[in-house]
Design a protein around this motif. Structure first.
Motif, PDB file in Angstrom:
ATOM      1  N   GLU A 451      -3.074  15.357  -9.165  1.00 12.03           N
ATOM      2  CA  GLU A 451      -2.552  16.418  -8.769  1.00 12.03           C
ATOM      3  C   GLU A 451      -1.431  16.583  -9.777  1.00 12.03           C
ATOM      4  N   SER A 458       4.266  19.494  -8.499  1.00  8.25           N
ATOM      5  CA  SER A 458       3.515  19.002  -7.355  1.00  8.25           C
ATOM      6  C   SER A 458       4.042  17.657  -6.863  1.00  8.25           C
ATOM      7  N   PRO A 462      -0.502  16.141  -2.736  1.00 11.64           N
ATOM      8  CA  PRO A 462      -1.678  17.120  -2.440  1.00 11.64           C
ATOM      9  C   PRO A 462      -1.007  18.129  -1.628  1.00 11.64           C
ATOM     10  N   LEU A 465       0.575  20.813  -3.935  1.00  8.79           N
ATOM     11  CA  LEU A 465      -0.373  21.446  -4.876  1.00  8.79           C
ATOM     12  C   LEU A 465      -1.286  22.461  -3.807  1.00  8.79           C
ATOM     13  N   GLU A 466      -1.417  22.049  -2.786  1.00 12.44           N
ATOM     14  CA  GLU A 466      -2.278  23.052  -2.069  1.00 12.44           C
ATOM     15  C   GLU A 466      -1.321  24.139  -1.802  1.00 12.44           C
ATOM     16  N   THR A 469      -1.606  26.251  -5.128  1.00 11.19           N
ATOM     17  CA  THR A 469      -2.861  26.861  -5.197  1.00 11.19           C
ATOM     18  C   THR A 469      -3.121  28.028  -4.279  1.00 11.19           C
ATOM     19  N   ARG A 497      -9.363  22.698  -8.743  1.00 16.65           N
ATOM     20  CA  ARG A 497      -8.799  22.971  -7.374  1.00 16.65           C
ATOM     21  C   ARG A 497      -9.049  24.540  -6.931  1.00 16.65           C
ATOM     22  N   ALA A 501     -11.289  26.216  -3.734  1.00 16.43           N
ATOM     23  CA  ALA A 501     -10.562  27.206  -3.268  1.00 16.43           C
ATOM     24  C   ALA A 501     -11.354  28.492  -3.037  1.00 16.43           C
ATOM     25  N   ALA A 522     -13.132  17.418 -10.933  1.00 21.35           N
ATOM     26  CA  ALA A 522     -13.417  18.651 -10.564  1.00 21.35           C
ATOM     27  C   ALA A 522     -14.724  18.467  -9.976  1.00 21.35           C
ATOM     28  N   ARG A 525     -14.587  17.139  -6.481  1.00 21.74           N
ATOM     29  CA  ARG A 525     -13.956  17.981  -5.746  1.00 21.74           C
ATOM     30  C   ARG A 525     -14.780  19.138  -5.244  1.00 21.74           C
ATOM     31  N   CYS A 526     -15.761  19.415  -6.108  1.00 22.95           N
ATOM     32  CA  CYS A 526     -16.451  20.804  -5.849  1.00 22.95           C
ATOM     33  C   CYS A 526     -17.903  20.352  -5.464  1.00 22.95           C
TER      34      CYS A 526
END
Length: 640
Positions: A451, A458, A462, A465-466, A469, A497, A501, A522, A525-526
């Motif tokens: 993060e 951030s 998290p 950071l959210e 984002t 991130r 999103a 990444a 995360r995805c």
């Protein structure tokens, strides 16, 4: 000239303004000076585009005022860089020095910089003509010193006493005559030269014609709204001095072509031109420029200087390149890329939070970078507390202190990461080498905290950071830049991130990054997002990204690293973005540089847009509450 000079240091632009009349008298005694060294040019620049603080050096001898070095110190990344006032939109930068004092003024300028070496790290003196005293002065012992060719400034010589037939070649005379006949058949034709009562009218026409011309070519021009107040004040002041040459070519009373220039020292300098593209068949720009050259010849001018840029039309008039130079200096005691930041930087970080300029999180990261450790950061916050009172500034300061106290482990990690960032020294000496250095840096930072590696503010949290984002996603939604039928590509996707999103909101979400470890993060995360494409890139291009495929190419806090890697990298990536975008697609740059100079960033973005066929829709908007990055929105325009 070996005479010792007395020096006065001016640190506020108000002090420069108080010097206006002696400055003008000094200019008259400096035969090599151009309009760009006049107070009528540089004082408006300071007001509209420059820093609050300057480092102007005023030199006096027994004769009185004999020299002026109009300097300022700018923050560029972590470096403090000395530059001449006006840099960016000024074609010729220089000191002012009375005849016979040129070398003494230049030597004294470097001596003063040496005496104040604790206030700066590097000097970047560019757009210097070959005769500039600043190129001749010897750097003090131990300094690094680099000089290179910088820009071509094509110019035409006018023979003394030249009549109309001697001004232009036979072929050019024929072109001018044909164009004038076409225009004369279309209506009543005349040329106006601005006086005090008509400056604003002719400027308004220039702004309109310049923009119309460049937009017709799919480019944005360099006279956006942010620069117009500066040019209006400068033009009025130069007109009062008799130095402005602002021409308007009228057809039945309507100004269809404009030329904004300066006349002095037996020459005409053509700064900006523009014409109505709907009348391009009549060649109004050609007629306008011919009329301006003829006017200059009647006034006794011996040269027409087209200033920076190698546009082909300049050589049609017989122009020959004259080069400017760039000199870069670094003193022996310069900190490595600004490693040891002083007390002023700490106070600035705290003041930015108290004033509301920066969020407590962003201000804390700035402070950690300036202080180097948590204890020094805490002392800086506590030192400001008595002056904060009990109002909103105090509440912001208290929030900053809570952030430090409640997230000490995260703050220690961020402080260490910032130290690693400074040590990495990503610069433009070698574009690919700089990108490889950045890749190693971000792999290391990602291993410490995913993060914090993509948003230090951030603090590795998290949730923060959210929030950050979401702010970016909401901005792209307000702009209408995303949608279920859209394909998007991010330059510098980090840990993915935004791909995570935005994937539910778009048709395709591509992400590129130089750091393999970040791409691995990444992909985790995805995972399961079939419309997400992630790949490691070289950093100097967009790899295998298909041409004309994307509706949006965007970069969130990655352009500062491109800027640090060098102008070549930035230029290539913007060209690559255009290649990847479909006609009408958009480039969003969220955070352009860490230089702390919004006016310079906006000017850079405007030039990139003009060069690569974009229109600037948003320039430097402060769009976020948590993050201090400024937003730029560009739209690809097709050449017509």
């Amino acid at each position: 000239m070996s005479e010792r000079l007395d020096v006065e240091v001016l640190s506020r632009r108000e002090e420069l303004e108080a010097l206006r009349e002696p400055w003008s008298a000094l200019w008259e005694r400096c035969p090599a000076a151009t309009a760009f060294q006049r107070p009528e040019w540089l004082i408006p620049w300071c007001r509209a585009l420059g820093p609050e603080e300057v480092l102007a050096l005023v030199f006096r001898s027994a004769e009185g005022l004999v020299g002026l070095a109009p300097l300022a110190v700018h923050r560029i990344g972590d470096e403090r860089v000395v530059a001449l006032l006006g840099a960016g939109i000024t074609d010729y930068n220089d000191v002012l020095a009375v005849s016979g004092y040129e070398r003494a003024v230049a030597d004294a300028t470097l001596a003063c910089l040496e005496a104040r070496a604790d206030a700066w790290d590097a000097a970047d003196l560019h757009d210097l003509r070959g005769s500039s005293p600043l190129l001749l002065a010897e750097a003090p012992a131990g300094w690094s010193d680099e000089v290179e060719k910088h820009e071509a400034c094509p110019a035409v010589a006018i023979p003394e006493g030249a009549g109309p037939d001697a001004l232009f070649s036979r072929a050019m005379r024929a072109r001018i005559a044909r164009a004038r006949k076409r225009l004369a058949r279309a209506g009543d034709l005349r040329v106006d030269v601005a006086g005090p009562a008509s400056v604003d009218e002719l400027l308004d026409a220039l702004f309109a014609n310049h923009r119309a011309r460049w937009c017709s070519r799919g480019e944005g021009g360099v006279l956006d709204e942010a620069l117009r107040p500066f040019h209006r004040e400068a033009a009025r002041g130069l007109c009062a001095r008799g130095a402005l040459r602002l021409f308007g070519l009228r057809l039945d009373g309507r100004i269809i072509a404009s030329l904004y220039g300066f006349a002095e020292r037996g020459g005409l300098a053509s700064y900006i031109t523009g014409f109505d593209p709907e009348l391009a068949w009549y060649s109004p720009g050609l007629v306008m420029l011919a009329s301006a050259i003829e006017h200059a010849a009647r006034e006794g001018a011996r040269t027409v200087d087209f200033l920076r840029g190698r546009e082909p039309y300049k050589y049609d008039w017989g122009a020959v390149d004259r080069w400017t130079y760039r000199r870069r200096l670094r003193h022996q005691g310069a900190r490595a890329a600004g490693r040891e930041v002083g007390q002023g930087d700490r106070e600035g970080a705290v003041q930015a939070v108290m004033s509301g300029e920066a969020s407590p999180e962003v201000g804390l990261v700035r402070l950690l970078g300036a202080a180097g450790d948590l204890a020094a950061a805490g002392r800086a916050i506590d030192a400001a507390r008595p002056a904060a009172g009990e109002g909103e500034p105090a509440a912001r300061l208290d929030a900053m202190r809570r952030c430090l106290d409640e997230r000490r482990a995260a703050c220690a990690t961020v402080a260490a990461m910032l130290g690693a960032h400074r040590d990495a020294r990503v610069d433009g000496a070698d574009a690919r080498g700089a990108c490889q250095t950045a890749a190693r840096l971000f792999d290391e930072l990602c291993a410490r905290s995913e993060e914090a590696s993509v948003a230090a503010y951030s603090l590795g949290d998290p949730e923060i950071l959210e929030r950050a984002t979401r702010e970016v996603v909401e901005l792209l939604e307000r702009w209408g830049a995303i949608g279920e039928d859209r394909a998007i590509l991010q330059i510098g996707c980090g840990i993915g991130r935004f791909e995570a999103a935005l994937a539910p909101r778009v048709r395709e979400a591509w992400g590129l990054d130089v750091a393999p470890r970040m791409i691995e993060a990444a992909r985790r995360r995805c995972a399961g997002r079939s419309n997400v494409v992630l790949a490691v890139s070289s950093g100097v291009d967009l790899g295998d990204a298909p041409p004309s495929r994307f509706d949006l190419v965007y970069a969130v806090d990655s352009f500062p690293y491109l800027v640090a890697a060098g102008a070549e990298v930035v230029d290539r990536l913007v060209a690559e973005a255009r290649r990847a975008l479909r006609p009408g697609g958009e480039l969003a740059v969220l955070g352009y540089s860490y230089r702390g100079d919004p006016a310079r960033d906006a000017a850079d973005v405007a030039r990139l847009a003009a060069r690569h066929g974009f229109d600037v829709l948003v320039s430097g908007e402060r769009a976020f509450s948590l993050w201090d990055g400024r937003a730029y929105r560009l739209r690809r325009i097709e050449h017509r």
